[in-house]
Design a protein around this motif. Structure first.
Motif, PDB file in Angstrom:
ATOM      1  N   VAL A  43       0.833  -1.193   0.000  1.00 11.41           N
ATOM      2  CA  VAL A  43       0.000   0.000   0.000  1.00 11.41           C
ATOM      3  C   VAL A  43       0.874   1.252   0.000  1.00 11.41           C
ATOM      4  N   HIS A  44       0.447   2.239  -0.812  1.00 10.45           N
ATOM      5  CA  HIS A  44       1.145   3.523  -0.802  1.00 10.45           C
ATOM      6  C   HIS A  44       0.161   4.651  -1.078  1.00 10.45           C
ATOM      7  N   GLY A  45       0.225   5.690  -0.243  1.00  9.79           N
ATOM      8  CA  GLY A  45      -0.566   6.891  -0.451  1.00  9.79           C
ATOM      9  C   GLY A  45       0.347   8.065  -0.748  1.00  9.79           C
ATOM     10  N   PHE A  46       0.025   8.824  -1.774  1.00 11.32           N
ATOM     11  CA  PHE A  46       0.807   9.991  -2.175  1.00 11.32           C
ATOM     12  C   PHE A  46       0.274  11.224  -1.454  1.00 11.32           C
ATOM     13  N   GLY A  47       1.182  12.077  -0.984  1.00 10.05           N
ATOM     14  CA  GLY A  47       0.773  13.314  -0.320  1.00 10.05           C
ATOM     15  C   GLY A  47      -0.093  13.028   0.884  1.00 10.05           C
ATOM     16  N   GLU A  48      -1.199  13.767   0.987  1.00 12.77           N
ATOM     17  CA  GLU A  48      -2.091  13.596   2.133  1.00 12.77           C
ATOM     18  C   GLU A  48      -2.739  12.223   2.172  1.00 12.77           C
ATOM     19  N   MET A  49      -2.717  11.498   1.064  1.00 10.61           N
ATOM     20  CA  MET A  49      -3.314  10.168   1.028  1.00 10.61           C
ATOM     21  C   MET A  49      -2.486   9.131   1.781  1.00 10.61           C
ATOM     22  N   LYS A  64      -5.853  -6.890   6.014  1.00 11.65           N
ATOM     23  CA  LYS A  64      -5.159  -8.171   6.108  1.00 11.65           C
ATOM     24  C   LYS A  64      -4.063  -8.273   5.045  1.00 11.65           C
ATOM     25  N   SER A  65      -2.897  -8.696   5.461  1.00 18.28           N
ATOM     26  CA  SER A  65      -1.728  -8.905   4.598  1.00 18.28           C
ATOM     27  C   SER A  65      -1.144  -7.613   4.028  1.00 18.28           C
ATOM     28  N   ALA A  66      -1.514  -6.480   4.580  1.00 17.75           N
ATOM     29  CA  ALA A  66      -1.012  -5.198   4.068  1.00 17.75           C
ATOM     30  C   ALA A  66       0.396  -4.917   4.579  1.00 17.75           C
ATOM     31  N   LYS A  67       1.213  -4.400   3.671  1.00 16.64           N
ATOM     32  CA  LYS A  67       2.579  -3.975   3.978  1.00 16.64           C
ATOM     33  C   LYS A  67       2.839  -2.674   3.233  1.00 16.64           C
ATOM     34  N   PRO A  68       3.760  -1.862   3.724  1.00 18.11           N
ATOM     35  CA  PRO A  68       4.071  -0.625   2.996  1.00 18.11           C
ATOM     36  C   PRO A  68       4.812  -0.937   1.690  1.00 18.11           C
ATOM     37  N   VAL A  84      -0.758  -4.403  -5.450  1.00 12.96           N
ATOM     38  CA  VAL A  84      -0.470  -3.063  -4.943  1.00 12.96           C
ATOM     39  C   VAL A  84      -1.746  -2.232  -4.930  1.00 12.96           C
ATOM     40  N   LEU A  85      -1.883  -1.439  -3.869  1.00  6.64           N
ATOM     41  CA  LEU A  85      -2.955  -0.461  -3.757  1.00  6.64           C
ATOM     42  C   LEU A  85      -2.315   0.918  -3.672  1.00  6.64           C
ATOM     43  N   LEU A  86      -2.630   1.775  -4.652  1.00  7.74           N
ATOM     44  CA  LEU A  86      -2.124   3.147  -4.688  1.00  7.74           C
ATOM     45  C   LEU A  86      -3.282   4.106  -4.446  1.00  7.74           C
ATOM     46  N   ILE A  87      -3.019   5.158  -3.661  1.00  8.38           N
ATOM     47  CA  ILE A  87      -4.034   6.159  -3.383  1.00  8.38           C
ATOM     48  C   ILE A  87      -3.419   7.534  -3.599  1.00  8.38           C
ATOM     49  N   THR A  88      -4.109   8.363  -4.388  1.00  4.94           N
ATOM     50  CA  THR A  88      -3.654   9.726  -4.627  1.00  4.94           C
ATOM     51  C   THR A  88      -4.867  10.633  -4.830  1.00  4.94           C
ATOM     52  N   ARG A  89      -4.668  11.933  -4.754  1.00  2.00           N
ATOM     53  CA  ARG A  89      -5.787  12.874  -4.843  1.00  2.00           C
ATOM     54  C   ARG A  89      -6.446  12.836  -6.217  1.00  2.00           C
ATOM     55  N   PHE A  90      -5.652  12.994  -7.271  1.00  6.11           N
ATOM     56  CA  PHE A  90      -6.201  13.081  -8.625  1.00  6.11           C
ATOM     57  C   PHE A  90      -5.570  12.039  -9.547  1.00  6.11           C
TER      58      PHE A  90
END
Length: 177
Positions: A43-49, A64-68, A84-90
């Motif tokens: 998992v990775h979040g960009f900026g405020e995410m 479950k099973s999440a790692k950075p 992979v799970l990516l999260i970003t504003r736009f």
């Protein structure tokens, strides 16, 4: 103001629930396969995410099973059974698009959460990942007296989409077990 904010935010939550249900199911299927196969969801979040990634990794009920995806600024090894799970504003976030394209070139299944921004360009996050969940928030929610807007709860809408994804993953994994 709080009533207007709450009403507007609830409308966004309803649109996500109604319009992104299939994407949440498809994204959950990809991520649940990693859990079932003893892989990891990186998992990775960009900026405020990064707040959403923090919730997934260290919240009261971690995914479950999440790692950075990154440790000390370096990408962690991603195995064939991982996703992979990516999260970003736009959806126009160049850094997120570049990372998604890099993961795709390595055959890594990737799910993303962001607000889709209409653009003329070919490179967008929703085109660079296997499944994309649109969290719908592209402008502030509350109009002021001079016509500008304020109140941009991007983390809240992304968290809502994340929890929809998380609950669906949980159901799928429990059905498998």
């Amino acid at each position: 103001m709080l009533k207007i904010f709450t009403t507007q935010l609830q409308g966004h939550f309803n649109r996500i629930m109604e319009q992104e249900e299939l994407n949440m199911e498809d994204g959950a299927r990809i991520l649940a396969q990693s859990v079932i196969s003893d892989g990891a969801i990186l998992v990775h979040g960009f900026g405020e995410m990064a707040a959403v990634a923090t919730e997934a990794l260290y919240g009261a009920e971690p995914l479950k099973s999440a790692k950075p995806l990154f440790t000390n600024g370096k990408i962690n090894e991603v195995e064939d059974v991982d996703s992979v799970l990516l999260i970003t504003r736009f959806s126009t976030d160049e850094e997120a698009i570049k990372l998604a394209e890099e993961l795709r070139s390595k055959g890594i299944q990737t799910v993303a959460i962001s607000a889709i921004v209409k653009t003329e360009g070919e490179r967008t996050l929703e085109k660079s990942v296997d499944i994309h969940i649109d969290c719908k928030l592209t402008k502030p929610l509350i109009p002021d007296d001079v016509g500008t807007r304020y109140g941009f709860p991007s983390v809240m809408t992304a968290l809502y989409a994340y929890f929809g994804l998380k609950f669906t993953i949980k159901e799928m994994v429990e059905e498998f077990e």
